[in-house]
Design a protein around this motif. Structure first.
Motif, short mmCIF file in Angstrom:
data_model
loop_
_atom_site.label_atom_id
_atom_site.label_comp_id
_atom_site.label_asym_id
_atom_site.label_seq_id
_atom_site.Cartn_x
_atom_site.Cartn_y
_atom_site.Cartn_z
N TYR A 193 -14.78 -4.61 -7.53
CA TYR A 193 -15.02 -4.83 -8.96
C TYR A 193 -16.49 -4.57 -9.31
N PHE A 194 -17.39 -5.03 -8.43
CA PHE A 194 -18.81 -4.85 -8.76
C PHE A 194 -19.20 -3.39 -8.85
N VAL A 195 -18.81 -2.57 -7.88
CA VAL A 195 -19.27 -1.16 -7.90
C VAL A 195 -18.68 -0.40 -9.08
N LYS A 196 -17.55 -0.87 -9.62
CA LYS A 196 -16.97 -0.23 -10.79
C LYS A 196 -17.46 -0.85 -12.09
N ASN A 197 -18.10 -2.02 -11.97
CA ASN A 197 -18.68 -2.71 -13.12
C ASN A 197 -20.05 -3.26 -12.74
N PRO A 198 -20.97 -2.38 -12.33
CA PRO A 198 -22.25 -2.86 -11.80
C PRO A 198 -23.12 -3.49 -12.87
N THR A 199 -23.91 -4.46 -12.44
CA THR A 199 -24.83 -5.11 -13.39
C THR A 199 -26.22 -4.52 -13.31
N ILE A 200 -26.40 -3.50 -12.46
CA ILE A 200 -27.61 -2.66 -12.46
C ILE A 200 -27.15 -1.21 -12.41
N ASP A 201 -28.06 -0.30 -12.59
CA ASP A 201 -27.74 1.12 -12.49
C ASP A 201 -27.55 1.49 -11.01
N LEU A 202 -26.34 1.85 -10.63
CA LEU A 202 -26.06 2.15 -9.22
C LEU A 202 -26.88 3.33 -8.70
N SER A 203 -27.32 4.20 -9.59
CA SER A 203 -28.11 5.35 -9.14
C SER A 203 -29.47 4.93 -8.59
N THR A 204 -29.88 3.70 -8.88
CA THR A 204 -31.16 3.21 -8.36
C THR A 204 -31.01 2.56 -6.99
N VAL A 205 -29.77 2.37 -6.53
CA VAL A 205 -29.54 1.70 -5.25
C VAL A 205 -29.93 2.62 -4.10
N ASN A 206 -30.79 2.13 -3.23
CA ASN A 206 -31.24 2.89 -2.07
C ASN A 206 -30.23 2.80 -0.93
N TYR A 207 -29.83 1.58 -0.60
CA TYR A 207 -28.80 1.36 0.42
C TYR A 207 -28.29 -0.06 0.28
N MET A 208 -27.19 -0.34 0.99
CA MET A 208 -26.57 -1.65 0.93
C MET A 208 -26.46 -2.23 2.34
N ILE A 209 -26.83 -3.51 2.48
CA ILE A 209 -26.69 -4.25 3.73
C ILE A 209 -25.61 -5.29 3.56
N ASN A 210 -24.66 -5.33 4.50
CA ASN A 210 -23.56 -6.29 4.44
C ASN A 210 -23.57 -7.13 5.72
N MET A 211 -23.47 -8.44 5.56
CA MET A 211 -23.42 -9.35 6.70
C MET A 211 -22.08 -10.08 6.69
N ASP A 212 -21.26 -9.79 7.66
CA ASP A 212 -19.93 -10.39 7.73
C ASP A 212 -19.66 -10.80 9.18
N MET A 213 -19.58 -12.10 9.41
CA MET A 213 -19.40 -12.67 10.74
C MET A 213 -20.62 -12.39 11.63
N VAL A 214 -21.70 -13.10 11.34
CA VAL A 214 -22.94 -12.93 12.09
C VAL A 214 -23.37 -14.25 12.76
N GLY A 215 -22.41 -15.16 12.95
CA GLY A 215 -22.75 -16.49 13.43
C GLY A 215 -22.38 -16.80 14.86
N ARG A 216 -21.91 -15.82 15.61
CA ARG A 216 -21.48 -16.11 17.00
C ARG A 216 -22.17 -15.17 18.00
N MET A 217 -23.46 -14.98 17.87
CA MET A 217 -24.18 -14.12 18.81
C MET A 217 -24.00 -14.64 20.24
N ASN A 218 -23.69 -13.72 21.16
CA ASN A 218 -23.42 -14.12 22.54
C ASN A 218 -24.72 -14.24 23.35
N GLU A 219 -24.57 -14.58 24.65
CA GLU A 219 -25.73 -14.80 25.50
C GLU A 219 -26.54 -13.52 25.70
N GLU A 220 -25.87 -12.36 25.62
CA GLU A 220 -26.57 -11.08 25.76
C GLU A 220 -27.31 -10.68 24.49
N LYS A 221 -27.18 -11.51 23.45
CA LYS A 221 -27.81 -11.26 22.14
C LYS A 221 -27.36 -9.91 21.56
N THR A 222 -26.04 -9.70 21.58
CA THR A 222 -25.47 -8.45 21.09
C THR A 222 -25.31 -8.49 19.58
#
Length: 414
Positions: A193-222
């Motif tokens: 919904y957001f990208v089809k109804n953006p609240t800023i001009d999408l042409s100004t977006v440089n890149y997007m960072i998404n964090m999904d499930m980042v809470g179980r880092m293992n002992e190897e720090k992967t």
């Protein structure tokens, strides 16, 4: 003290500090904030944060308060909120209709902005909804229960808040748009919904960072980073900022089962950060006491350094990745395994086996590495998916796999 009382105290604390954060956060204050945010969002009181539920609305209000306290500008359609309504079709072969009118379930994106008077903007996002009491998408076998979703995705949401605290006190030649998405679990509804109804001009977006499930880092720090092929600027910098000696596992594709996909499909570079699957995924046991908070802080600090390094670059070029040009595999069968997305060796390593599915019937186990399916050699995740897409229900095939250094073979019937 119950969660409601803690929430009231948070409101009081916010008003006493005039909603401001006057000093840059320390590692200790960030760590405490991560624990507080995950604990609140993943509490039973919020009932699993299913889109349209009271718990989802309370979570949205909590994030609104956090954004205001940090000093982010409102960038939704109703201050920090961007409500959207999804009408579910009666025909199962039709897609859900996402808009603002009509009957259906209503979700809320929460959006804040740091305006550095720049001509480019970095979008940082995470979804805050989860599965409620389970229903569709749950891997739980048993009575209905609250799915708190501490890793999925209270962890990413807490990281979003932490990055807002950090970036508010830094000088950058980019603006920052922070978005907490709802409806991700139902099909990326909020980000769609957001990208089809953006609240800023999408042409100004440089890149997007998404964090999904980042809470179980293992002992190897992967740390898995997906989408590195969506801009030629990404790969040369990833190890440069890896000062905490993380084990980085990368994949090129800009398409995946999370909100970065919505931005990639708008021809924007994306990166998705992920610390791996686990046995509590989409189950009631995904609770806040299992989060690796020190590891979560490492993810936040890594992204902060990455953003700083990329800030010196001109606007990033966008590159389409191979599996997004219409040749993505389509499946009619499932092996019934959870792949180990952090595995970077040859083959596809199994991270979990579902009950009463073909893999379990064939004797496959967690830790087994699939090397061949029928005539197809399996070298990585994509070759595994392509091999799987060739089978139909009722087909049988041989599977060659490695277990404890020995090569074995099993017969699988789909």
């Amino acid at each position: 003290m119950n969660q409601k009382s803690k929430y009231i105290l948070l409101l009081l604390a916010g008003s006493l500090t005039m909603w401001g954060c006057d000093t840059a956060p320390t590692d200790q204050s960030l760590l405490e904030g991560l624990k507080t945010d995950v604990t609140y969002l993943a509490a039973d009181d919020l009932g699993g944060r299913a889109i349209g539920s009271d718990g989802e609305q309370r979570a949205a209000k909590y994030l609104e308060i956090e954004f205001e306290r940090i000093g982010l500008e409102p960038k939704g359609t109703e201050l920090y909120f961007q409500p959207f309504t999804v009408s579910k079709p009666t025909n199962p072969h039709e897609e859900a209709v996402i808009g603002t009118d009509g009957e259906g379930v209503t979700g809320t994106n929460v959006i804040g902005f740091i305006d550095n008077q720049a001509d480019k903007t970095i979008v940082i996002g995470a979804h805050f909804d989860h599965l409620g009491m389970g229903a569709q998408g749950s891997l739980h076998r048993g009575d209905s229960a609250i799915h708190n979703g501490a890793d999925d995705n209270a962890s990413g949401t807490a990281a979003l808040v932490a990055l807002a605290k950090i970036l508010k006190h830094q000088k950058h030649s980019s603006n920052f748009l922070f978005i907490a998405f709802s409806g991700e679990e139902n099909g990326l509804w909020g980000s769609n919904y957001f990208v089809k109804n953006p609240t800023i001009d999408l042409s100004t977006v440089n890149y997007m960072i998404n964090m999904d499930m980042v809470g179980r880092m293992n002992e190897e720090k992967t740390l898995a980073i997906n989408g590195v092929g969506t801009s030629p600027s990404f790969l040369p910098i990833l190890e440069t900022v890896n000062t905490d000696s993380l084990k980085l596992v990368t994949s090129e594709s800009g398409v995946g089962p999370s909100d970065h996909t919505s931005f990639y499909l708008q021809d924007l570079p994306v990166l998705h950060f992920f610390t791996g699957q686990h046995e509590d995924y989409h189950k009631p046991s995904d609770d806040s006491n299992l989060i690796n908070y020190d590891g979560l802080l490492l993810v936040v600090k890594y992204i902060d350094r990455l953003v700083g390094q990329l800030d010196a670059e001109p606007k990033l070029a966008f590159t389409k990745t191979k599996d997004s040009n219409g040749d993505s595999p389509r499946f009619t069968v499932s092996l019934g395994v959870v792949p180990d997305y952090l595995y970077d060796g040859k083959g596809m390593r199994i991270d979990g086996v579902s009950e009463d599915k073909p893999a379990q019937a064939a004797g496959l186990m967690k830790g087994d590495i699939i090397l061949q399916m029928g005539d197809s050699t399996i070298v990585d995740m994509m070759s595994y998916m392509r091999a799987l897409s060739a089978f139909q229900k009722g087909d049988s095939t041989s599977v060659t796999y490695e277990r404890a250094g020995a090569k074995l073979e099993a017969k699988v019937k789909f």
